[in-house]
Scaffold this motif. Structure first.
Motif, PDB file in Angstrom:
ATOM      1  N   UNK A  13      46.639  34.793  41.897  1.00  0.00           N
ATOM      2  CA  UNK A  13      45.737  35.380  42.907  1.00  0.00           C
ATOM      3  C   UNK A  13      46.239  36.727  43.440  1.00  0.00           C
ATOM      4  N   UNK A  14      47.539  36.866  43.589  1.00  0.00           N
ATOM      5  CA  UNK A  14      48.104  38.132  44.061  1.00  0.00           C
ATOM      6  C   UNK A  14      47.971  39.220  42.997  1.00  0.00           C
ATOM      7  N   UNK A  15      48.137  38.835  41.742  1.00  0.00           N
ATOM      8  CA  UNK A  15      47.956  39.789  40.651  1.00  0.00           C
ATOM      9  C   UNK A  15      46.505  40.252  40.585  1.00  0.00           C
ATOM     10  N   UNK A  16      45.573  39.328  40.782  1.00  0.00           N
ATOM     11  CA  UNK A  16      44.147  39.701  40.761  1.00  0.00           C
ATOM     12  C   UNK A  16      43.817  40.686  41.883  1.00  0.00           C
ATOM     13  N   UNK A  17      44.351  40.423  43.052  1.00  0.00           N
ATOM     14  CA  UNK A  17      44.093  41.314  44.188  1.00  0.00           C
ATOM     15  C   UNK A  17      44.653  42.712  43.912  1.00  0.00           C
ATOM     16  N   UNK A  18      45.860  42.782  43.376  1.00  0.00           N
ATOM     17  CA  UNK A  18      46.475  44.069  43.063  1.00  0.00           C
ATOM     18  C   UNK A  18      45.698  44.783  41.958  1.00  0.00           C
ATOM     19  N   UNK A  19      45.267  44.041  40.960  1.00  0.00           N
ATOM     20  CA  UNK A  19      44.494  44.637  39.864  1.00  0.00           C
ATOM     21  C   UNK A  19      43.178  45.211  40.374  1.00  0.00           C
ATOM     22  N   UNK A  20      42.522  44.508  41.282  1.00  0.00           N
ATOM     23  CA  UNK A  20      41.271  45.026  41.869  1.00  0.00           C
ATOM     24  C   UNK A  20      41.532  46.291  42.670  1.00  0.00           C
ATOM     25  N   UNK A  21      42.661  46.345  43.359  1.00  0.00           N
ATOM     26  CA  UNK A  21      43.002  47.544  44.128  1.00  0.00           C
ATOM     27  C   UNK A  21      43.273  48.723  43.192  1.00  0.00           C
ATOM     28  N   UNK A  22      43.896  48.456  42.066  1.00  0.00           N
ATOM     29  CA  UNK A  22      44.195  49.533  41.118  1.00  0.00           C
ATOM     30  C   UNK A  22      42.946  50.049  40.418  1.00  0.00           C
ATOM     31  N   UNK A  23      42.097  49.138  39.967  1.00  0.00           N
ATOM     32  CA  UNK A  23      40.978  49.525  39.108  1.00  0.00           C
ATOM     33  C   UNK A  23      39.661  49.742  39.835  1.00  0.00           C
ATOM     34  N   UNK A  24      39.474  49.114  40.974  1.00  0.00           N
ATOM     35  CA  UNK A  24      38.201  49.159  41.715  1.00  0.00           C
ATOM     36  C   UNK A  24      37.033  48.631  40.880  1.00  0.00           C
ATOM     37  N   UNK A  25      37.338  47.758  39.929  1.00  0.00           N
ATOM     38  CA  UNK A  25      36.322  47.213  39.050  1.00  0.00           C
ATOM     39  C   UNK A  25      36.734  45.794  38.665  1.00  0.00           C
TER      40      UNK A  25
END
Length: 90
Positions: A13-25
């Motif tokens: 879940x933390x990786x998903x949140x960080x990935x969303x912050x990086x990609x905005x997609x």
């Protein structure tokens, strides 16, 4: 794969949140998480159990993301085949 799942599962879940912050997609974020987990699985033998797993996973994700951005910049700069004007030598 049981040990890997047990250790990594709580961080997803933390990786998903960080990935969303990086990609905005959402789609690109899911792909980034998948790429991160795949790389972590392949390189799991390099992780030292005395070190915290979370920073190791986030470093993998960050490096994959930076490599993807660099690759997209290179692709954008590369001229297409059709853009070259053919010259006739005299």
């Amino acid at each position: 794969m049981g040990r890997f799942d047990a250790l990594v599962g709580e961080h997803v879940p933390h990786l998903r949140r960080y990935a969303r912050a990086l990609t905005s997609d959402m789609t690109r974020a899911d792909d980034l998480v998948q790429d991160t987990l795949e790389r972590a699985w392949i390189k799991f033998h390099l992780w030292q159990p005395t070190l915290d797993l979370r920073p190791w996973l986030f470093t993998i994700m960050h490096n994959i993301y930076v490599n993807q951005v660099r690759a997209s910049v290179r692709r954008a700069r590369a001229p297409s085949v059709g853009s070259y004007a053919f010259r006739k030598e005299r």
